[in-house]
Design a protein around this motif. Structure first.
Motif, PDB file in Angstrom:
ATOM      1  N   LEU A  38       0.816  -1.218   0.000  1.00  0.00           N
ATOM      2  CA  LEU A  38       0.000   0.000   0.000  1.00  0.00           C
ATOM      3  C   LEU A  38       0.849   1.268   0.000  1.00  0.00           C
ATOM      4  CD1 LEU A  38      -2.925  -0.928   2.418  1.00  0.00           C
ATOM      5  CD2 LEU A  38      -2.897  -0.958  -0.082  1.00  0.00           C
ATOM      6  N   GLN A  39       2.020   1.212   0.612  1.00  0.00           N
ATOM      7  CA  GLN A  39       2.924   2.374   0.612  1.00  0.00           C
ATOM      8  C   GLN A  39       2.194   3.665   1.007  1.00  0.00           C
ATOM      9  OE1 GLN A  39       6.460   2.664  -0.193  1.00  0.00           O
ATOM     10  NE2 GLN A  39       6.281   0.494   0.310  1.00  0.00           N
ATOM     11  N   ASP A  40       1.506   3.616   2.148  1.00  0.00           N
ATOM     12  CA  ASP A  40       0.744   4.764   2.622  1.00  0.00           C
ATOM     13  C   ASP A  40       1.268   5.168   3.996  1.00  0.00           C
ATOM     14  OD1 ASP A  40      -1.124   6.569   3.616  1.00  0.00           O
ATOM     15  OD2 ASP A  40      -2.840   5.507   2.736  1.00  0.00           O
ATOM     16  N   GLU A  41       1.964   6.287   4.044  1.00  0.00           N
ATOM     17  CA  GLU A  41       2.572   6.726   5.298  1.00  0.00           C
ATOM     18  C   GLU A  41       1.556   6.979   6.399  1.00  0.00           C
ATOM     19  OE1 GLU A  41       5.189  10.008   4.779  1.00  0.00           O
ATOM     20  OE2 GLU A  41       6.557   8.945   3.422  1.00  0.00           O
ATOM     21  N   SER A  42       0.331   7.356   6.010  1.00  0.00           N
ATOM     22  CA  SER A  42      -0.695   7.630   7.013  1.00  0.00           C
ATOM     23  C   SER A  42      -1.128   6.370   7.761  1.00  0.00           C
ATOM     24  CB  SER A  42      -1.910   8.290   6.359  1.00  0.00           C
ATOM     25  OG  SER A  42      -2.592   7.381   5.518  1.00  0.00           O
ATOM     26  N   LEU A  43      -0.818   5.190   7.193  1.00  0.00           N
ATOM     27  CA  LEU A  43      -1.192   3.931   7.826  1.00  0.00           C
ATOM     28  C   LEU A  43      -0.040   3.288   8.598  1.00  0.00           C
ATOM     29  CD1 LEU A  43      -3.227   2.278   4.920  1.00  0.00           C
ATOM     30  CD2 LEU A  43      -4.134   3.512   6.890  1.00  0.00           C
ATOM     31  N   ASN A  44       1.172   3.803   8.406  1.00  0.00           N
ATOM     32  CA  ASN A  44       2.342   3.146   8.977  1.00  0.00           C
ATOM     33  C   ASN A  44       2.303   3.069  10.497  1.00  0.00           C
ATOM     34  OD1 ASN A  44       3.402   2.612   6.482  1.00  0.00           O
ATOM     35  ND2 ASN A  44       4.843   4.331   6.498  1.00  0.00           N
ATOM     36  N   TYR A  45       1.715   4.073  11.136  1.00  0.00           N
ATOM     37  CA  TYR A  45       1.618   4.039  12.601  1.00  0.00           C
ATOM     38  C   TYR A  45       0.917   2.758  13.050  1.00  0.00           C
ATOM     39  CZ  TYR A  45      -0.171   4.829  17.274  1.00  0.00           C
ATOM     40  OH  TYR A  45      -0.501   4.667  18.591  1.00  0.00           O
ATOM     41  N   PHE A  74       0.376  -0.108  11.161  1.00  0.00           N
ATOM     42  CA  PHE A  74       1.114  -1.294  10.740  1.00  0.00           C
ATOM     43  C   PHE A  74       2.247  -1.622  11.708  1.00  0.00           C
ATOM     44  CE2 PHE A  74      -0.305  -0.163   6.242  1.00  0.00           C
ATOM     45  CZ  PHE A  74      -1.193  -1.226   6.153  1.00  0.00           C
ATOM     46  N   GLU A  75       2.907  -0.595  12.189  1.00  0.00           N
ATOM     47  CA  GLU A  75       4.072  -0.815  13.036  1.00  0.00           C
ATOM     48  C   GLU A  75       3.724  -1.218  14.462  1.00  0.00           C
ATOM     49  OE1 GLU A  75       6.115   2.840  12.415  1.00  0.00           O
ATOM     50  OE2 GLU A  75       6.673   2.319  10.332  1.00  0.00           O
ATOM     51  N   GLN A  76       2.446  -1.205  14.805  1.00  0.00           N
ATOM     52  CA  GLN A  76       2.017  -1.657  16.133  1.00  0.00           C
ATOM     53  C   GLN A  76       1.884  -3.172  16.208  1.00  0.00           C
ATOM     54  OE1 GLN A  76       1.657   0.656  18.733  1.00  0.00           O
ATOM     55  NE2 GLN A  76       2.562   1.882  17.092  1.00  0.00           N
ATOM     56  N   ALA A 130      -4.630  -1.446  17.727  1.00  0.00           N
ATOM     57  CA  ALA A 130      -4.032  -1.182  16.418  1.00  0.00           C
ATOM     58  C   ALA A 130      -4.940  -1.663  15.295  1.00  0.00           C
ATOM     59  CB  ALA A 130      -2.665  -1.852  16.319  1.00  0.00           C
ATOM     60  N   LEU A 131      -5.547  -2.828  15.463  1.00  0.00           N
ATOM     61  CA  LEU A 131      -6.428  -3.375  14.435  1.00  0.00           C
ATOM     62  C   LEU A 131      -7.661  -2.499  14.253  1.00  0.00           C
ATOM     63  CD1 LEU A 131      -7.183  -5.584  12.428  1.00  0.00           C
ATOM     64  CD2 LEU A 131      -8.185  -6.886  14.333  1.00  0.00           C
ATOM     65  N   GLN A 132      -8.243  -2.072  15.339  1.00  0.00           N
ATOM     66  CA  GLN A 132      -9.420  -1.206  15.239  1.00  0.00           C
ATOM     67  C   GLN A 132      -9.089   0.087  14.502  1.00  0.00           C
ATOM     68  OE1 GLN A 132     -10.528  -0.887  19.402  1.00  0.00           O
ATOM     69  NE2 GLN A 132     -11.999  -2.561  19.253  1.00  0.00           N
ATOM     70  N   GLY A 133      -7.945   0.691  14.812  1.00  0.00           N
ATOM     71  CA  GLY A 133      -7.538   1.919  14.138  1.00  0.00           C
ATOM     72  C   GLY A 133      -7.280   1.710  12.664  1.00  0.00           C
ATOM     73  N   LEU A 134      -6.617   0.611  12.324  1.00  0.00           N
ATOM     74  CA  LEU A 134      -6.314   0.319  10.921  1.00  0.00           C
ATOM     75  C   LEU A 134      -7.585   0.079  10.121  1.00  0.00           C
ATOM     76  CD1 LEU A 134      -4.316  -0.262   8.652  1.00  0.00           C
ATOM     77  CD2 LEU A 134      -4.135  -2.621   9.505  1.00  0.00           C
ATOM     78  N   LEU A 135      -8.506  -0.686  10.677  1.00  0.00           N
ATOM     79  CA  LEU A 135      -9.757  -0.976   9.964  1.00  0.00           C
ATOM     80  C   LEU A 135     -10.561   0.298   9.709  1.00  0.00           C
ATOM     81  CD1 LEU A 135     -10.891  -4.276  11.734  1.00  0.00           C
ATOM     82  CD2 LEU A 135      -9.972  -4.033   9.418  1.00  0.00           C
ATOM     83  N   GLN A 136     -10.569   1.194  10.665  1.00  0.00           N
ATOM     84  CA  GLN A 136     -11.288   2.462  10.495  1.00  0.00           C
ATOM     85  C   GLN A 136     -10.675   3.296   9.370  1.00  0.00           C
ATOM     86  OE1 GLN A 136     -11.168   4.269  14.383  1.00  0.00           O
ATOM     87  NE2 GLN A 136     -12.703   2.872  15.243  1.00  0.00           N
ATOM     88  N   GLU A 137      -9.348   3.339   9.312  1.00  0.00           N
ATOM     89  CA  GLU A 137      -8.675   4.098   8.259  1.00  0.00           C
ATOM     90  C   GLU A 137      -8.901   3.475   6.888  1.00  0.00           C
ATOM     91  OE1 GLU A 137      -6.949   7.052   8.415  1.00  0.00           O
ATOM     92  OE2 GLU A 137      -7.816   7.123  10.424  1.00  0.00           O
TER      93      GLU A 137
END
Length: 462
Positions: free
Chosen positions: A285-292, A294-296, A416-423
């Motif tokens: 995906l190469q999306d910096e806004s999601l890296n926070y 992913f890195e969790q 982390a999963l909840q935040g990623l799914l929302q984004e």
């Protein structure tokens, strides 16, 4: 015509396609289905190797039979005649250079009765008395988001947890119990404590379901777990399957996605499912806004080593199926499964097959990961000699390294999963993530996750 692309041909990706194809066929939908897998074979971590009459699984060696969706899938595939069940027997903990039987009336090393606690040879009389505080101390501080290690130690005492429970649970969940939540491991423990006033009493009241589950608890197949993968592939008659080619990027373009493969091929897709490890999803995906987010997600590692011997497996302790290593021992491995004893189908002539596990929680792990396969085999052979007294040389050796590929369901995972799914829902419509990095590590969880996504996709396409 709409196009659905599933990236990742492991069990989750295959089950996504299996259930999606069924809906497409039943509803006569005008949909093109494409499955892409970077390996030349499907199955991911589920892969069977065959040598000199032995069957060796490079990843998981079995499936939990009672998990929702498992037997349903086997029946749908008309594959029941290939089922094999585990042999039941005694599991041991190896500590102080001796094998101690895990009390039969226990689950994950947790006593289900006072008699089970009393019969344990792994805990001193003082430690047993300390565990009795579970019977009287109410829960006023713990929730399902609390650390399971802290919870169990608070009520059952440090000695019982460290000597009997932690070796089992850490082996199953590949992590420090103090960093794993109750919700991601054994969520019913909180209910037992709150409803019955005691973890032990809760188990005792609900023992029937655990006793029933203990018998024929796991399944495999006559020709190994790969045969289930092969059967799934056979049924995907309306799916274009691309093997041996990696995916290099997934880019959103207006109302669809552009999927680029390593050979330069580009697929325009209306829906994309990323049934891949977390790090692969992040890379595509190469999306910096999601890296926070992913890195969790954290991972663990494991090295597994099979040793096959030209001796009968009746040289093992009677009725035993393997051991877990506690502290204070002279072996390096974290655990050993006596595979030919637990799974009769893995040894055509009843010869001894042992599988040893070396995990990243092991104090020797950093040294081990730098070793060659030959050096690792020598370490494993010495562990077998010390723990089982076997002096013979192996005729078969199989080494598998899963480096940073074992998801850890620690305290930060759920948030982390909840935040990623929302984004993703907000910024990536019609793109789904799937698999063990996010929705459960067991094969049963992956099957159920694939079914859920496949059926949801079918609903969107109708």
């Amino acid at each position: 015509m709409k196009t659905v692309v599933v990236l990742g041909g492991g069990i989750t990706g295959l089950c996504t396609m299996h259930y999606l194809q069924r809906q497409v066929q039943e509803k006569n939908l005008d949909v093109k289905l494409v499955l892409v897998e970077k390996n030349t074979y499907l199955g991911g971590k589920l892969h069977s190797a065959f040598e000199q009459g032995f069957i060796m699984e490079t990843g998981a060696d079995s499936i939990v039979a009672r998990h929702k969706g498992v037997m349903e899938l086997v029946e749908e595939l008309n594959f029941e005649q290939n089922l094999v069940y585990n042999e039941t027997g005694i599991s041991y903990i190896y500590t102080n250079n001796e094998l101690h039987a895990i009390p039969a009336d226990s689950t994950f090393g947790i006593p289900m009765s006072l008699q089970s606690l009393e019969e344990s040879t792994l805990v001193s009389e003082e430690g047993k008395k300390e565990a009795l505080k579970d019977l009287t101390m109410p829960n006023e501080r713990f929730t399902k988001e609390s650390s399971i290690g802290e919870f169990l130690t608070y009520y059952l005492g440090e000695e019982l947890v460290q000597n009997q429970i932690a070796p089992v649970l850490a082996g199953v969940y590949s992590g420090d119990l103090n960093q794993l939540s109750i919700a991601s491991t054994l969520p019913y423990l909180i209910d037992y404590k709150n409803d019955y006033g005691s973890i032990i009493k809760g188990f005792d009241t609900n023992r029937d379901q655990f006793v029933k589950a203990a018998n024929k608890k796991f399944i495999s197949f006559k020709n190994g777990l790969s045969s289930l993968i092969d059967r799934l592939e056979e049924t995907l008659t309306d799916v274009e399957i691309i093997k041996g080619i990696a995916t290099t990027s997934v880019k959103k373009q207006e109302n669809q996605y552009s999927v680029t493969l390593a050979n330069g091929k580009m697929i325009e897709a209306n829906h994309v499912v990323l049934a891949l490890p977390n790090e692969s999803v992040q890379s595509l995906l190469q999306d910096e806004s999601l890296n926070y987010y992913f890195e969790q997600f954290n991972t663990a590692s494991a090295i597994t080593i099979y040793l096959g011997f030209d001796v009968p497996d009746n040289c093992l302790p009677a009725d035993g199926t393997g051991y877990i290593v506690s502290h204070n021992s002279d072996v390096i491995c974290n655990a050993a499964t006596w595979t030919s004893r637990k799974w009769k189908h893995t040894s055509a002539e009843g010869k001894l097959l042992v599988r040893l596990f070396y995990k990243s929680i092991n104090s020797e792990y950093e040294r081990l990961r730098m070793m060659t396969d030959e050096e690792l085999a020598a370490v494993a052979l010495e562990d077998v000699r010390k723990s089982l007294g076997i002096e013979e040389k192996p005729t078969v050796v199989g080494v598998t390294k899963w480096i940073d590929q074992m998801p850890k369901y620690d305290l930060v995972h759920r948030e982390a999963l909840q935040g990623l799914l929302q984004e993703l829902e907000k910024n990536y419509p019609n793109l789904s993530i799937a698999g063990c990095s996010y929705f459960g590590v067991g094969i049963g969880a992956c099957i159920q996750n694939g079914k859920k996504i496949g059926e949801e996709l079918a609903g969107k396409l109708s």
